[in-house]
Design an enzyme around this catalytic site. Sequence first.
Site, short mmCIF file in Angstrom:
data_model
loop_
_atom_site.label_atom_id
_atom_site.label_comp_id
_atom_site.label_asym_id
_atom_site.label_seq_id
_atom_site.Cartn_x
_atom_site.Cartn_y
_atom_site.Cartn_z
N GLY A 69 38.54 35.93 49.83
CA GLY A 69 38.03 37.29 49.94
C GLY A 69 39.13 38.31 49.72
O GLY A 69 40.31 37.97 49.68
N HIS A 70 38.72 39.55 49.57
CA HIS A 70 39.67 40.66 49.44
C HIS A 70 39.19 41.82 50.30
O HIS A 70 38.12 41.76 50.91
CB HIS A 70 39.80 41.09 47.97
CG HIS A 70 40.72 40.21 47.18
ND1 HIS A 70 42.07 40.13 47.40
CD2 HIS A 70 40.46 39.35 46.16
CE1 HIS A 70 42.61 39.27 46.56
NE2 HIS A 70 41.66 38.78 45.80
N ASP A 71 40.00 42.86 50.35
CA ASP A 71 39.73 44.04 51.19
C ASP A 71 38.27 44.48 51.10
O ASP A 71 37.62 44.73 52.11
CB ASP A 71 40.66 45.17 50.77
CG ASP A 71 40.52 46.41 51.62
OD1 ASP A 71 39.51 47.14 51.45
OD2 ASP A 71 41.41 46.69 52.45
N ILE A 72 37.74 44.57 49.88
CA ILE A 72 36.38 45.07 49.69
C ILE A 72 35.35 44.16 50.38
O ILE A 72 34.34 44.64 50.91
CB ILE A 72 36.07 45.24 48.18
CG1 ILE A 72 34.80 46.06 47.99
CG2 ILE A 72 35.99 43.90 47.48
CD1 ILE A 72 34.58 46.47 46.53
N ASN A 73 35.62 42.84 50.40
CA ASN A 73 34.71 41.91 51.05
C ASN A 73 34.76 42.04 52.56
O ASN A 73 33.72 41.95 53.25
CB ASN A 73 35.06 40.48 50.65
CG ASN A 73 35.12 40.28 49.15
OD1 ASN A 73 36.18 40.00 48.61
ND2 ASN A 73 34.00 40.47 48.48
N TYR A 74 35.96 42.25 53.11
CA TYR A 74 36.10 42.41 54.56
C TYR A 74 35.45 43.72 55.01
O TYR A 74 34.79 43.78 56.05
CB TYR A 74 37.57 42.37 54.97
CG TYR A 74 38.35 41.24 54.33
CD1 TYR A 74 37.77 39.97 54.18
CD2 TYR A 74 39.64 41.43 53.84
CE1 TYR A 74 38.46 38.94 53.58
CE2 TYR A 74 40.34 40.40 53.24
CZ TYR A 74 39.75 39.15 53.11
OH TYR A 74 40.44 38.13 52.51
N ASP A 129 42.91 45.60 54.56
CA ASP A 129 44.18 44.89 54.43
C ASP A 129 45.26 45.41 55.37
O ASP A 129 45.87 44.66 56.13
CB ASP A 129 44.71 45.00 52.98
CG ASP A 129 44.02 44.04 52.03
OD1 ASP A 129 43.23 43.20 52.50
OD2 ASP A 129 44.26 44.13 50.82
#
Length: 300
Positions: free
Chosen positions: A39-44, A70
Amino acid sequence: GVMEKLGLGPEVLLQENPRLIYARLTGFGQAGKYAKSAGHDINYLALSGVLSKLGRNNENPYAPINLLADFAGGGVMCAMGILIALFERARSGRGQVIDASMVKGVAYLSSFLWKSQNLGLWSQPRGENLLDSGAPFYETYRTSDGKFMAVGAIEPRFYDQLLKGLGLNLDELPAQMSFSDWPEMKKRFASIFAQKTQAEWCNIFDGTDACVTPVLSFDDVASHQHNKERSSFIKNDEGEISPRPAPVLSRTPAVPSCHRDPFIGEHTEEILLEYGFTKQEIAKLYSEKAIEFQNPKANL
């Protein structure tokens, strides 16, 4: 599970040193359906609920770079957890494991949104509320030279000064909190801001409590008078500008380095020699691609 595969999980290390504080910073956390997923920031942000609140009306939600999950919900929250654990250890003498999930971190960071739902601040769809670009007095406006001004005149006494600076008469306008008039008022404010340059608007609003400030670019921010007076930005020995460490402590303030950032691998050999490795051992590690060297001169 990466550290466990290396035999360095918290259960093992805490047996060796019960005072150890073991921080685990991940996106989705140590357990749960997505724990082992990428995952990345947008997913979190999406899974925390915060992303649903970000964006203008009639547009898709948008993620503001990768600062929220992040760095704020992840790095800062993890650092805060370490500090809390250090404080607790001073009393108990025992360490503990910190499960720092970016999803939970940014969700907790958004507590204000949850706690203020019943206050009417978020009763409208995304982008139509007081603080999410719905209000004409909490918005950014383009100036005649293609730059922008930021407006945050929420309180009535600040709103009065905003109108005064714009050359408008309060008595001739709808009530500030008349939601149905906000779209039209935004258009009116936009047309007025578009008539002057950013510098001209700064001359009008600087020194007032209208809560109107320039939207500074990275090229301009260090030279702005306020930031210069506060020494908010520093320049390294290669002329590169970056923010000074914050917050500023009165007795033990941070002393930033003015040297350039090191290249990856620049000090590998130096540090390994310092730790007792021989040049032959270092050469073997390099040949096995276990370490990396970087010659700074090759990058100039």
